[in-house]
Design a protein around this motif. Structure first.
Motif, short mmCIF file in Angstrom:
data_model
loop_
_atom_site.label_atom_id
_atom_site.label_comp_id
_atom_site.label_asym_id
_atom_site.label_seq_id
_atom_site.Cartn_x
_atom_site.Cartn_y
_atom_site.Cartn_z
N ALA A 22 -105.24 38.23 -42.44
CA ALA A 22 -105.89 39.41 -43.00
C ALA A 22 -106.03 40.51 -41.95
CB ALA A 22 -107.25 39.03 -43.57
N ASP A 23 -106.34 40.12 -40.72
CA ASP A 23 -106.52 41.09 -39.65
C ASP A 23 -105.24 41.86 -39.37
OD1 ASP A 23 -107.79 42.26 -37.18
OD2 ASP A 23 -106.20 41.08 -36.24
N LEU A 28 -101.77 46.57 -39.92
CA LEU A 28 -100.42 47.00 -40.29
C LEU A 28 -100.49 48.10 -41.34
CD1 LEU A 28 -97.38 46.40 -39.86
CD2 LEU A 28 -97.57 44.72 -41.70
N ALA A 29 -101.36 47.94 -42.32
CA ALA A 29 -101.51 48.95 -43.35
C ALA A 29 -102.05 50.25 -42.78
CB ALA A 29 -102.44 48.44 -44.45
N THR A 63 -105.29 46.87 -48.69
CA THR A 63 -106.07 47.94 -49.32
C THR A 63 -107.08 48.52 -48.35
OG1 THR A 63 -105.82 46.94 -51.51
CG2 THR A 63 -107.63 48.49 -51.23
N ALA A 64 -107.78 47.66 -47.60
CA ALA A 64 -108.75 48.13 -46.62
C ALA A 64 -108.07 48.98 -45.54
CB ALA A 64 -109.46 46.94 -45.98
N GLY A 65 -106.91 48.52 -45.07
CA GLY A 65 -106.21 49.29 -44.04
C GLY A 65 -105.75 50.64 -44.51
N PHE A 66 -105.17 50.69 -45.68
CA PHE A 66 -104.66 51.97 -46.20
C PHE A 66 -105.81 52.95 -46.51
CE2 PHE A 66 -100.62 49.71 -47.32
CZ PHE A 66 -99.76 50.58 -46.65
N THR A 67 -106.84 52.47 -47.19
CA THR A 67 -107.94 53.38 -47.53
C THR A 67 -108.66 53.88 -46.29
OG1 THR A 67 -109.38 51.47 -47.92
CG2 THR A 67 -108.29 52.43 -49.85
N SER A 68 -108.64 53.08 -45.23
CA SER A 68 -109.31 53.52 -44.00
C SER A 68 -108.62 54.72 -43.36
CB SER A 68 -109.37 52.37 -42.99
OG SER A 68 -108.11 52.14 -42.38
#
Length: 446
Positions: A22-23, A28-29, A63-68
């Motif tokens: 997950a990390d 990566l996102a 999703t968390a990476g992209f929205t961040s």
């Protein structure tokens, strides 16, 4: 130390172990989001997945990476990989992501990226994303954080898109089709397409539980579907893999046909219709010598690339070609799709059955293959069998024994810890002896 993530087809590995954690997915996102952000008012990413249990974990992390980084995320749920290529471009997204390890077992997973044009990323783009990941990506300001929502229309849009890849007049009424979806991403869309076109569909591999994707089913295990074809007296069998970018066909007698035969059929039909761009088919070094001879006899050139559909597509785009693929069943038709699409290739085959009235057995055997044998040898982490002097000596000896009567291809898999030992020759006894010595040498070094 910089992380090297991308292989021949995105990032792939065992779920919950580096790099499929997950990390890593979140970072990566974030890097991909920073790389792909354009000057448009809304920054969009579409994310699809297959049916693996770990898809939930990776979907949320991405999703968390992209929205961040301020990207708005459209979550499509389980859809075929080619649907991501299509919808990324259709929805004017900045980037598309498919969470899948394709034909690999359920414990593996992967992340594939598609650019705004719907095509997979170049090596340069992947290298830049890795650079951003290793440097660290600053988050967006609180007021600029992206949103995420489910996009429920994705499956319906792909179904209509797939149906539109054949002439409107094409109907499959009267055809009984065994369809094996490998308990994977196409378990809803593929049956819907064939049924809406009029076929009687006998489904298999449409009950995913998170663990059974590709398990004794689909394009890598067509035996059950072949038996079902014989049992229900079907006209043809269609086997997809876990993310539905591959196709293996089964004729009415239960005989299996690979991607080479399917490409040969489509190339011949398109050549006759004047639709085959530059009279050329692009395939990999794995494709059978018999396919090359068949194509050359009808005035079609065969251009070979390294193994991997991304390399096939790169050569197609560079040369202005519209048909290519792999023996494993990736069939790329850039008039219709940006990547391999097993269902679209199946529809081309079914359209040929309808238009010609010929049985699947005749259409799926357009050339006589040169005997070919492939042996996979698994190696331990950290080992480099192909660098062994003994392995190189065995390969050199084999090439000398075959001479001009055959060919060898020994390579490292880009998706699994396997050495693939492949050979072709008219003399199978000679070929068996050559391959046995190479395999034994690889096993010692593995």
């Amino acid at each position: 130390m910089a992380e090297k993530l991308f292989g021949t087809d995105g990032v792939r590995g065992q779920a919950n172990k580096w790099p499929m954690t997950a990390d890593v997915a979140m970072r990566l996102a974030a890097a991909a989001g920073r790389y792909f952000r354009s000057d448009s008012q809304e920054h969009r990413v579409v994310i699809g997945k297959d049916t693996r249990l770990s898809g939930y974990m990776l979907e949320n992390a991405l999703t968390a990476g992209f929205t961040s980084t301020g990207m708005n995320v459209f979550l499509l749920g389980p859809v075929p990989t080619p649907a991501i290529g299509y919808l990324t471009h259709s929805l004017r997204a900045d980037v598309g992501v498919m969470i899948s390890a394709s034909h690999n077992p359920a414990e593996d997973n992967g992340i594939k990226f598609f650019g705004p044009d719907g095509f997979k990323l170049s090596d340069d783009a992947e290298a830049e994303i890795e650079r951003l990941l290793n440097e660290g990506v600053p988050p967006a300001q609180p007021q600029n954080i992206g949103r995420a929502r489910r996009y429920d229309d994705a499956k319906g849009r792909y179904v209509e898109y797939a149906k539109g890849s054949v002439p409107r007049s094409t109907r499959l009424d009267g055809l009984r089709i065994v369809l094996d979806c490998a308990n994977g991403a196409a378990y809803r869309t593929a049956p819907a397409v064939l049924w809406e076109l009029g076929a009687e569909v006998v489904t298999m591999g449409v009950e995913p539980n998170g663990y059974n994707i590709n398990q004794d089913c689909g394009s890598t295990h067509p035996e059950a579907a072949a038996e079902m074809v014989r049992q229900v007296r079907a006209d043809v069998g269609i086997c997809l893999d876990g993310d539905a970018d591959r196709l293996i066909l089964i004729d009415e007698n239960g005989r299996v046909a690979d991607g080479d035969q399917i490409m040969g059929l489509i190339a011949g039909r398109w050549k006759a219709e004047g639709r085959l761009a530059n009279d050329t088919l692009v395939a990999t070094v794995m494709s059978n010598l018999g396919l090359e001879r068949y194509l050359n006899d009808m005035g079609v050139a065969l251009e070979r690339t390294s193994v991997g559909d991304r390399y096939v597509v790169e050569r197609m785009l560079a040369g202005g070609f519209n048909l290519g693929g792999e023996q494993s069943g990736h069939i790329v038709m850039t008039d219709h799709a940006t990547t391999g699409d097993g269902l679209l290739a199946a529809l081309q085959f079914l359209a040929a059955m309808v238009e010609t009235g010929e049985p699947a057995s005749r259409l799926s055997t357009v050339f006589e293959p040169v005997p070919q044998k492939l042996v996979n040898v698994r190696y331990a982490e950290g080992r480099t069998p192909l660098e062994s002097d003994a392995v190189q000596a065995a390969i050199a000896d084999g090439e000398g024994r075959l001479g001009g009567a055959g060919r060898l291809l020994i390579r490292k898999s880009g998706t699994e810890p396997l050495i693939r030992v492949m050979g072709e020759a008219e003399d199978m006894d000679l070929l068996d002896g050559v391959l046995q010595r190479i395999v034994e040498a690889v096993e010692v070094a593995a």
